[in-house]
Design an enzyme around this catalytic site. Structure first.
Site, mmCIF file in Angstrom:
data_model
loop_
_atom_site.group_PDB
_atom_site.id
_atom_site.type_symbol
_atom_site.label_atom_id
_atom_site.label_comp_id
_atom_site.label_asym_id
_atom_site.label_seq_id
_atom_site.Cartn_x
_atom_site.Cartn_y
_atom_site.Cartn_z
ATOM 1 N N GLY A 42 0.996 -1.247 -0.006
ATOM 2 C CA GLY A 42 0.266 0.336 0.193
ATOM 3 C C GLY A 42 1.005 1.011 -0.095
ATOM 4 N N ALA A 44 1.440 3.573 -2.176
ATOM 5 C CA ALA A 44 1.320 4.670 -3.056
ATOM 6 C C ALA A 44 0.393 5.757 -2.213
ATOM 7 C CB ALA A 44 1.594 4.346 -4.568
ATOM 8 N N GLY A 46 -1.647 7.593 1.387
ATOM 9 C CA GLY A 46 -1.202 8.612 2.568
ATOM 10 C C GLY A 46 -0.407 7.911 3.172
ATOM 11 N N ARG A 121 -14.338 2.326 12.209
ATOM 12 C CA ARG A 121 -13.494 2.123 11.657
ATOM 13 C C ARG A 121 -14.218 0.854 10.603
ATOM 14 N NH1 ARG A 121 -11.187 4.395 15.544
ATOM 15 N NH2 ARG A 121 -9.273 5.911 15.423
ATOM 16 N N ASN A 128 -12.050 -4.165 3.865
ATOM 17 C CA ASN A 128 -10.368 -4.369 4.185
ATOM 18 C C ASN A 128 -10.501 -5.658 3.984
ATOM 19 O OD1 ASN A 128 -10.310 -1.428 3.040
ATOM 20 N ND2 ASN A 128 -9.442 -0.594 5.624
ATOM 21 N N ASP A 184 -2.154 5.645 19.358
ATOM 22 C CA ASP A 184 -2.775 5.720 20.094
ATOM 23 C C ASP A 184 -1.954 6.289 21.076
ATOM 24 O OD1 ASP A 184 -5.607 5.121 18.739
ATOM 25 O OD2 ASP A 184 -4.153 3.100 18.700
ATOM 26 N N HIS A 211 -7.971 -0.604 18.955
ATOM 27 C CA HIS A 211 -7.542 0.691 17.853
ATOM 28 C C HIS A 211 -8.915 1.238 17.309
ATOM 29 C CE1 HIS A 211 -6.129 3.772 15.978
ATOM 30 N NE2 HIS A 211 -6.337 3.068 14.911
HETATM 31 N N1 LIG Z 1 -3.611 1.923 12.768
HETATM 32 C C1 LIG Z 1 -4.204 3.245 12.257
HETATM 33 O O1 LIG Z 1 -3.805 3.653 13.411
HETATM 34 C C2 LIG Z 1 -4.374 3.530 11.761
HETATM 35 C C3 LIG Z 1 -4.457 4.633 11.210
HETATM 36 C C4 LIG Z 1 -4.392 5.376 10.124
HETATM 37 C C5 LIG Z 1 -4.433 4.393 8.863
HETATM 38 N N2 LIG Z 1 -4.505 4.038 9.418
HETATM 39 C C6 LIG Z 1 -5.832 3.191 8.058
HETATM 40 O O2 LIG Z 1 -4.429 2.484 6.822
HETATM 41 C C7 LIG Z 1 -5.257 2.328 5.914
HETATM 42 C C8 LIG Z 1 -5.035 2.911 4.652
HETATM 43 O O3 LIG Z 1 -5.487 4.239 4.697
HETATM 44 P P1 LIG Z 1 -4.539 5.673 3.925
HETATM 45 O O4 LIG Z 1 -4.608 7.322 4.357
HETATM 46 O O5 LIG Z 1 -2.883 5.942 3.352
HETATM 47 O O6 LIG Z 1 -5.348 5.350 2.468
HETATM 48 P P2 LIG Z 1 -5.166 5.303 1.255
HETATM 49 O O7 LIG Z 1 -6.343 5.403 0.229
HETATM 50 O O8 LIG Z 1 -4.260 6.413 0.834
HETATM 51 O O9 LIG Z 1 -4.024 4.276 0.025
HETATM 52 C C9 LIG Z 1 -4.286 3.596 0.524
HETATM 53 C C10 LIG Z 1 -2.962 2.523 -0.423
HETATM 54 O O10 LIG Z 1 -3.915 1.234 -0.698
HETATM 55 C C11 LIG Z 1 -3.628 0.300 -2.056
HETATM 56 N N3 LIG Z 1 -4.707 -0.592 -2.312
HETATM 57 C C12 LIG Z 1 -5.662 -1.424 -1.744
HETATM 58 N N4 LIG Z 1 -5.478 -2.122 -2.295
HETATM 59 C C13 LIG Z 1 -4.452 -2.629 -2.363
HETATM 60 C C14 LIG Z 1 -3.911 -4.115 -2.148
HETATM 61 N N5 LIG Z 1 -4.610 -4.937 -2.557
HETATM 62 N N6 LIG Z 1 -2.484 -4.036 -2.522
HETATM 63 C C15 LIG Z 1 -1.379 -3.163 -2.033
HETATM 64 N N7 LIG Z 1 -2.221 -2.184 -2.384
HETATM 65 C C16 LIG Z 1 -3.433 -1.680 -1.933
HETATM 66 C C17 LIG Z 1 -4.262 2.188 -2.948
HETATM 67 O O11 LIG Z 1 -4.077 1.496 -3.727
HETATM 68 C C18 LIG Z 1 -3.931 2.818 -2.216
HETATM 69 O O12 LIG Z 1 -2.394 3.735 -2.432
HETATM 70 C C19 LIG Z 1 -6.685 2.901 5.843
HETATM 71 O O13 LIG Z 1 -7.235 1.251 6.317
HETATM 72 C C20 LIG Z 1 -6.761 3.142 7.266
HETATM 73 O O14 LIG Z 1 -7.818 3.586 7.641
HETATM 74 C C21 LIG Z 1 -4.597 3.207 9.951
HETATM 75 O O1 LIG Z 2 -9.419 7.752 12.906
HETATM 76 C C1 LIG Z 2 -8.476 6.551 11.216
HETATM 77 O O2 LIG Z 2 -10.055 6.596 10.426
HETATM 78 C C2 LIG Z 2 -7.343 6.198 10.815
HETATM 79 C C3 LIG Z 2 -6.861 5.986 12.507
HETATM 80 O O3 LIG Z 2 -7.044 4.577 13.269
HETATM 81 C C4 LIG Z 2 -6.900 6.731 13.464
HETATM 82 O O4 LIG Z 2 -7.145 6.399 14.291
HETATM 83 O O5 LIG Z 2 -6.325 8.112 12.725
#
Ligand SMILES: NC(=O)c1ccc[n+]([C@@H]2O[C@H](COP(=O)([O-])OP(=O)(O)OC[C@H]3O[C@@H](n4cnc5c(N)ncnc54)[C@H](O)[C@@H]3O)[C@@H](O)[C@H]2O)c1
Ligand SMILES: O=C(O)C[C@H](O)C(=O)O
Length: 348
Positions: A42, A44, A46, A121, A128, A184, A211
């Protein structure tokens, strides 16, 4: 610049994990630090792009493999020009997933969709869960002994999905699967230091549970230094930590969720995993792992990281009455999210 960024990254992690320059300070040159291949799935996205940058400037990484369904050649070409230790390769599309994963020591997964305002979430589960399942199936095939850092939401369900996929493939090692809850902790430290008027670099706050919403339980009674904040302030800090993700989702107004702070948190946690793998002693981070600390099969708490991943899951320690109440309240929701993940992995 590179040293300054790394130094601040390290000092932020310093209370719970020794600095990532530990090996260097002990007299090793960066060349004698073990070879470590780190994969971002993933890459590429955000989170993926700034995380790729932070892993590129981490001297513990020798190979950085960036995979996504689109866009990775550009990201790889871009970060690949940075004059730091690791070689960078970009892989795009399922045909190249195996190559991206082969030989990995650590796989970080921020692949999947983020929230928009008004969503929980768990609303991300339908998309996802399938993404995580297919990526973990590939991990089981191409790098079965790698450590996995799960960022994709809902973490409370995606970690159990990963465990079930690995069990089915016969390669599950509970010591190697981590839900990344570092953001967190990062938030709890920032908010606590602000309220207590303390320099944030010296602050530590454990965060346990899961989370999502009330499953995120910061233990301000165990914060150090102890500021003895009044109960109403502790309650407000707890709520703000639990709603930290939503605060960012709303501020971004439809353009996604936390990416930069998450990339930072993901880099801190990955760095700690690499230190553990490299034999640095006493590396401790909070993480959502297989656990017997409560009756729930997965739970976030402090974990000692070592050469094989989890060396020890630490007990919760003494809780205040307010935290005890929070712990009991979070259990039904966390249990349901874990069971939802297990069911999905076994039904699909
Ligand atoms: N654990 C945490 O604390 C936390 C914090 C922030 C975000 N997140 C989660 O992280 C995830 C990604 O967030 P983001 O802002 O980067 O999203 P985003 O949409 O900007 O990026 C996600 C990337 O995943 C790629 N993707 C989709 N399907 C794929 C696959 N099968 N194989 C490989 N890549 C694939 C997309 O092409 C994209 O580039 C979300 O589920 C978000 O909720 C978790
Ligand atoms: O809140 C979200 O959806 C993304 C991530 O889990 C966060 O805690 O920022």
């Amino acid at each position: 610049m590179r040293t300054a960024v790394l130094r601040s990254l390290r000092s932020a992690a310093a209370r719970s994990a020794p600095s990532s320059s530990h090996l260097l300070r002990r007299g090793f040159s960066s060349e004698s630090v073990p070879e470590r291949k780190v994969v971002v799935l993933g890459a590429a996205g955000g989170i993926g792009q700034p995380l790729a940058l932070l892993m590129k400037i981490n001297p513990l990484v020798s190979k950085l493999s960036l995979y996504d369904i689109a866009g990775t050649p550009g990201v790889a070409a871009d970060v690949g020009h940075i004059n730091s230790r690791s070689e960078v390769a970009g892989y795009v599309g399922e045909d190249q997933l195996g190559q991206a994963l082969e030989g990995a020591d650590l796989v970080i997964i921020p692949a999947g969709v983020p929230r928009k305002p008004g969503m929980t979430r768990d609303d991300l589960f339908n998309i996802n869960a399938g993404i995580v399942k297919s990526l973990c199936t590939a991990i089981a095939k191409y790098c079965p002994s790698a450590i996995v850092n799960m960022i994709s939401n809902p973490v409370n369900s995606t970690v159990p999905i990963a465990a079930e996929v690995f069990k089915k493939a016969g390669i599950y090692d509970e010591k190697k699967l981590f839900g990344v809850t570092t953001l967190d902790v990062v938030r709890a430290k920032t908010f606590y230091a602000g309220k207590a008027n303390l320099p944030v670099a010296g602050v530590d706050v454990p965060v346990v549970g899961g989370h999502a919403g009330i499953t995120i339980l910061p233990l301000f009674s165990q914060a150090s230094p102890q500021a003895n904040l009044p109960e109403d302030v502790i309650k407000a800090l707890t709520k703000r930590t639990q709603d930290g993700g939503t605060e960012v989702v709303e501020a971004k107004a439809g353009k996604g969720s936390a990416t930069l702070s998450m990339a930072y948190a993901g880099a801190v946690f990955a760095d700690a995993c690499l230190e553990g793998l490299n034999g640095v002693p006493d590396v401790v981070q909070c993480s959502f792992v297989q656990s017997s600390v409560t009756e729930l099969p997965f739970f976030a708490s402090k974990v000692v990281l070592g050469k094989n991943g989890v060396e020890k899951v630490l007990d919760l320690g003494p809780l205040s009455d307010y935290e005890k109440e929070g712990l009991e309240k979070l259990k039904p929701e966390l249990k349901a999210s874990i069971e939802k993940g297990i069911k999905f992995a076994n039904d699909n």
